[in-house]
Design a protein around this motif. Structure first.
Motif, PDB file in Angstrom:
ATOM      1  N   CYS A 145      30.042  -8.826   4.000  1.00 57.72           N
ATOM      2  CA  CYS A 145      30.780  -8.942   2.734  1.00 57.72           C
ATOM      3  C   CYS A 145      30.033  -9.770   1.702  1.00 57.72           C
ATOM      4  CB  CYS A 145      32.146  -9.554   2.963  1.00 57.72           C
ATOM      5  SG  CYS A 145      33.276  -8.405   3.722  1.00 57.72           S
ATOM      6  N   ALA A 184      27.923  -7.520  -0.289  1.00 60.55           N
ATOM      7  CA  ALA A 184      28.744  -6.600  -1.076  1.00 60.55           C
ATOM      8  C   ALA A 184      29.373  -7.306  -2.278  1.00 60.55           C
ATOM      9  CB  ALA A 184      29.837  -5.991  -0.198  1.00 60.55           C
ATOM     10  N   ALA A 226      34.982  -5.078  -5.500  1.00 57.26           N
ATOM     11  CA  ALA A 226      33.882  -4.995  -4.539  1.00 57.26           C
ATOM     12  C   ALA A 226      34.409  -4.929  -3.104  1.00 57.26           C
ATOM     13  CB  ALA A 226      32.949  -6.187  -4.706  1.00 57.26           C
ATOM     14  N   LEU A 227      35.413  -5.742  -2.778  1.00 52.10           N
ATOM     15  CA  LEU A 227      35.993  -5.693  -1.425  1.00 52.10           C
ATOM     16  C   LEU A 227      36.702  -4.367  -1.185  1.00 52.10           C
ATOM     17  CD1 LEU A 227      37.695  -9.026  -0.298  1.00 52.10           C
ATOM     18  CD2 LEU A 227      35.583  -7.999   0.467  1.00 52.10           C
ATOM     19  N   ASP A 274      36.004  -1.510  -2.471  1.00 53.88           N
ATOM     20  CA  ASP A 274      34.990  -0.474  -2.259  1.00 53.88           C
ATOM     21  C   ASP A 274      34.280  -0.635  -0.924  1.00 53.88           C
ATOM     22  OD1 ASP A 274      35.668   0.474  -4.755  1.00 53.88           O
ATOM     23  OD2 ASP A 274      33.911  -0.372  -5.763  1.00 53.88           O
ATOM     24  N   TYR A 275      34.132  -1.877  -0.460  1.00 53.35           N
ATOM     25  CA  TYR A 275      33.382  -2.149   0.766  1.00 53.35           C
ATOM     26  C   TYR A 275      34.167  -1.762   2.022  1.00 53.35           C
ATOM     27  CZ  TYR A 275      30.671  -4.681   4.280  1.00 53.35           C
ATOM     28  OH  TYR A 275      29.930  -5.007   5.391  1.00 53.35           O
TER      29      TYR A 275
END
Length: 157
Positions: A23, A26, A71-72, A74-75
């Motif tokens: 993470c 990311a 971002a999280l 999408d990750y």
């Protein structure tokens, strides 16, 4: 090692610890900028003037801005790190209002009380980021009261 590299490494390690391995990369790409405290500790992280995260002074944990939540989101594949809410509550939560337990349809069973989460609609549209107030089991048992203390909604100005 220059300070920027040291700070980047530090926040990536913090993100890996808090959200899971991988993470950090990311959430924090190489071109992030930092806002430091008077004591030269990282307080906020930005990418092109978009707020990614803040480091809480009291415990060193990260709180997410909308860019960090994106971002999280999408990750991680659904349902990881997510709280899914009913369509009735979408406009309110997207404006930064509290997510109530009665509006929660489902949530990641791996979450714990106090975790940073992303709040999404049934179609997995990112609505907000905040802190989960109860464990998933407790949220399921509640029929009133707050479930997520929303920090930032996507439609907030």
């Amino acid at each position: 090692m220059p300070d920027i590299e040291k700070n980047l490494k530090r926040v990536r390690v913090m993100a890996d610890f808090q959200f899971g391995k991988g993470c950090g990369n990311a959430l924090f790409p190489d071109d992030v900028t930092f806002r430091l405290s008077k004591t030269k500790r990282v307080r906020q992280v930005f990418k092109e003037d978009e707020h990614i995260a803040t480091v809480r002074a009291k415990d060193g944990m990260l709180t997410l801005g909308m860019e960090g939540a994106r971002a999280l989101h999408d990750y991680f594949p659904a349902p990881a790190r997510r709280v899914v809410i009913c369509e009735d509550a979408v406009p309110f939560v997207a404006n930064g209002k509290t997510t109530f337990a009665k509006h929660v349809l489902s949530l990641d069973p791996e979450l714990r009380a106090g975790d940073e989460v992303v709040v999404v609609s049934e179609s997995d549209d990112l609505l907000a980021t905040g802190q989960l107030l109860f464990s998933p089991g407790e949220v399921a048992d509640l029929d009133r009261g707050a479930a997520v203390d929303v920090r930032r909604g996507r439609d907030q100005s």
